[in-house]
Design an enzyme around this catalytic site. Structure first.
Site, PDB file in Angstrom:
ATOM      1  N   SER A 108       0.821  -1.199   0.000  1.00 34.26           N
ATOM      2  CA  SER A 108       0.000   0.000   0.000  1.00 34.26           C
ATOM      3  C   SER A 108       0.859   1.254   0.000  1.00 34.26           C
ATOM      4  O   SER A 108       1.872   1.333   0.704  1.00 34.26           O
ATOM      5  CB  SER A 108      -0.909   0.008   1.232  1.00 34.26           C
ATOM      6  OG  SER A 108      -1.557   1.251   1.376  1.00 34.26           O
ATOM      7  N   TYR A 130      -2.798   5.303  -4.825  1.00 28.70           N
ATOM      8  CA  TYR A 130      -3.914   6.207  -5.047  1.00 28.70           C
ATOM      9  C   TYR A 130      -3.299   7.493  -5.588  1.00 28.70           C
ATOM     10  O   TYR A 130      -2.218   7.897  -5.141  1.00 28.70           O
ATOM     11  CB  TYR A 130      -4.636   6.548  -3.739  1.00 28.70           C
ATOM     12  CG  TYR A 130      -5.286   5.393  -3.037  1.00 28.70           C
ATOM     13  CD1 TYR A 130      -6.456   4.827  -3.525  1.00 28.70           C
ATOM     14  CD2 TYR A 130      -4.750   4.874  -1.858  1.00 28.70           C
ATOM     15  CE1 TYR A 130      -7.073   3.775  -2.866  1.00 28.70           C
ATOM     16  CE2 TYR A 130      -5.360   3.827  -1.194  1.00 28.70           C
ATOM     17  CZ  TYR A 130      -6.520   3.280  -1.698  1.00 28.70           C
ATOM     18  OH  TYR A 130      -7.126   2.246  -1.043  1.00 28.70           O
ATOM     19  N   THR A 156      -5.121   2.016  -8.056  1.00 29.11           N
ATOM     20  CA  THR A 156      -6.469   1.733  -7.559  1.00 29.11           C
ATOM     21  C   THR A 156      -7.429   2.784  -8.090  1.00 29.11           C
ATOM     22  O   THR A 156      -7.220   3.984  -7.882  1.00 29.11           O
ATOM     23  CB  THR A 156      -6.494   1.723  -6.022  1.00 29.11           C
ATOM     24  OG1 THR A 156      -5.652   0.669  -5.553  1.00 29.11           O
ATOM     25  CG2 THR A 156      -7.902   1.502  -5.502  1.00 29.11           C
ATOM     26  N   LYS A 220      -6.402  -1.629 -10.821  1.00 29.62           N
ATOM     27  CA  LYS A 220      -7.141  -2.415  -9.826  1.00 29.62           C
ATOM     28  C   LYS A 220      -8.477  -1.759  -9.497  1.00 29.62           C
ATOM     29  O   LYS A 220      -8.532  -0.543  -9.249  1.00 29.62           O
ATOM     30  CB  LYS A 220      -6.303  -2.537  -8.550  1.00 29.62           C
ATOM     31  CG  LYS A 220      -6.970  -3.283  -7.400  1.00 29.62           C
ATOM     32  CD  LYS A 220      -6.033  -3.354  -6.200  1.00 29.62           C
ATOM     33  CE  LYS A 220      -6.629  -4.128  -5.043  1.00 29.62           C
ATOM     34  NZ  LYS A 220      -7.760  -3.417  -4.405  1.00 29.62           N
ATOM     35  N   HIS A 244     -12.729  -4.066  -4.047  1.00 31.45           N
ATOM     36  CA  HIS A 244     -12.101  -3.506  -2.848  1.00 31.45           C
ATOM     37  C   HIS A 244     -12.546  -4.252  -1.593  1.00 31.45           C
ATOM     38  O   HIS A 244     -12.698  -3.662  -0.513  1.00 31.45           O
ATOM     39  CB  HIS A 244     -12.437  -2.020  -2.717  1.00 31.45           C
ATOM     40  CG  HIS A 244     -11.304  -1.186  -2.173  1.00 31.45           C
ATOM     41  ND1 HIS A 244     -10.589  -0.296  -2.945  1.00 31.45           N
ATOM     42  CD2 HIS A 244     -10.759  -1.105  -0.945  1.00 31.45           C
ATOM     43  CE1 HIS A 244      -9.663   0.299  -2.207  1.00 31.45           C
ATOM     44  NE2 HIS A 244      -9.749  -0.188  -0.976  1.00 31.45           N
TER      45      HIS A 244
END
Length: 350
Positions: A108, A130, A156, A220, A244
């Protein structure tokens, strides 16, 4: 043989017993009424196999190739934050165990461990990203990931805003030290104008990420064939079918239900990965039988992380043992064989 055939299925309750209630709730809960999250596990259990017989399954191979590089197993670890709230070693424990298993770990961008330390474990890792409204605010984080050895970027795209949750009692941010996340961003980034998540993500962002990092880009959060095609046309090397974990749009379709449609839409142009409700080696085989190139585990490794590196290592072993057993019982020696399990072959008449 597995050490305990039911060990994997007990991990969630083990985590519930060991973690502070707000931390467990953060990991386990879905958005709003949790319909998408609660349906996910059962959708994989509904996938039926058409096993072969009279096949030599003495040697079963799990090796595959993702984004042009060989990996030891067709499953990996999906990105998640607050791993250090689950265990002090956090991402490092996850990385070491995943490296030992031969899998890919997706880290992440909000991770609580410096990318440089994750890279030093030797794990093959991809960065999950992100993008903020001001894309330039992500550049230092992206550069740190590249310098630390990330071999792909996973963009994402299903989180323009964070889906509403209905917490019970205290929330995780009441009990977790903010120092346990976003350590790879420049200090003060979150207070700068344009730091909110981008509401204007588009195909151009795939190209921008690829050009800036020099890495292949995976998109994703795709649940529709037409969106998958747009991602590939924008330059994505792989499409990741994901809702998610049911944490964003409640009532979103299950990933198992749309996986084959997405694969058919992109054909040979890109790989297709999937996550969402995968809790066992049989679920992994189910996803592979539907045509996925790789399967990513989200909550399962987090539950295993309550035992640190040994727990995650055992999780990988147990998943592997179940995959191998399922392949043998299905008459499959290779992952290519598994891809034919979901439907019977046409009769072979003399």
């Amino acid at each position: 043989m597995t050490e305990d055939a039911r060990w994997l299925s007990g991990l969630e309750e083990q985590a519930r017993a060991r973690l502070a209630a707000p931390v467990f709730e953060y990991v386990a809960q879905g958005a709003r009424d949790g319909q998408t999250a609660s349906r996910a596990v059962d959708t994989w259990a509904a996938v039926e196999f058409h096993p072969h017989v009279l096949r030599d399954v003495t040697d079963v191979g799990l090796e595959t190739e993702l984004l042009g590089s060989p990996v030891g197993v067709p499953w990996g670890v999906a990105p998640s934050t607050l791993q250090r709230a689950i265990h002090p070693d956090g991402e490092l424990a996850m990385a070491r165990a995943t490296a030992q298993a031969g899998g890919v770990m997706v880290v992440s961008s909000n991770a609580g461990t410096p990318f440089s330390l994750i890279g030093e474990t030797g794990v093959r890792w991809w960065l999950q990203a992100y993008l903020p409204a001001d894309r330039t605010l992500a550049v230092p984080m992206l550069d740190r990931a590249v310098a630390a050895g990330a071999s792909a970027v996973v963009l994402t795209v299903d989180t323009p805003v964070v889906g509403t949750k209905y917490p019970v009692g205290r929330v995780v941010w009441d009990v977790v030290d903010p120092a346990l996340l976003r350590v790879n961003f420049d200090k003060g980034t979150d207070e700068r104008p344009g730091a909110d998540k981008a509401l204007d993500l588009g195909p151009h962002d795939v190209d921008w990420l690829a050009e800036h990092t020099g890495l292949p880009v995976v998109v994703k959060g795709v649940l529709r064939p037409d969106d998958a095609v747009r991602c590939v046309q924008a330059g994505a090397r792989a499409v990741w079918v994901s809702n998610h974990g049911g944490r964003q749009l409640d009532r979103a379709v299950s990933t198992a239900a749309v996986l084959r449609e997405v694969i058919a839409a992109v054909g040979e142009q890109a790989q297709v990965y999937v996550d969402g409700g995968v809790r066992s080696g049989l679920d992994v085989v189910a996803a592979l039988s539907l045509g996925a190139d790789a399967v990513f585990l989200g909550r399962l490794p987090l539950y295993a992380l309550t035992d640190g590196e040994p727990g995650v290592a055992r999780m990988h072993r147990e998943v592997g043992a179940q995959v191998v057993e399922t392949m043998r019982l299905s008459g499959c020696r290779t992952l290519a064989d598994v891809a034919a399990l979901h439907a019977p072959s046409a009769p072979n008449h003399p």
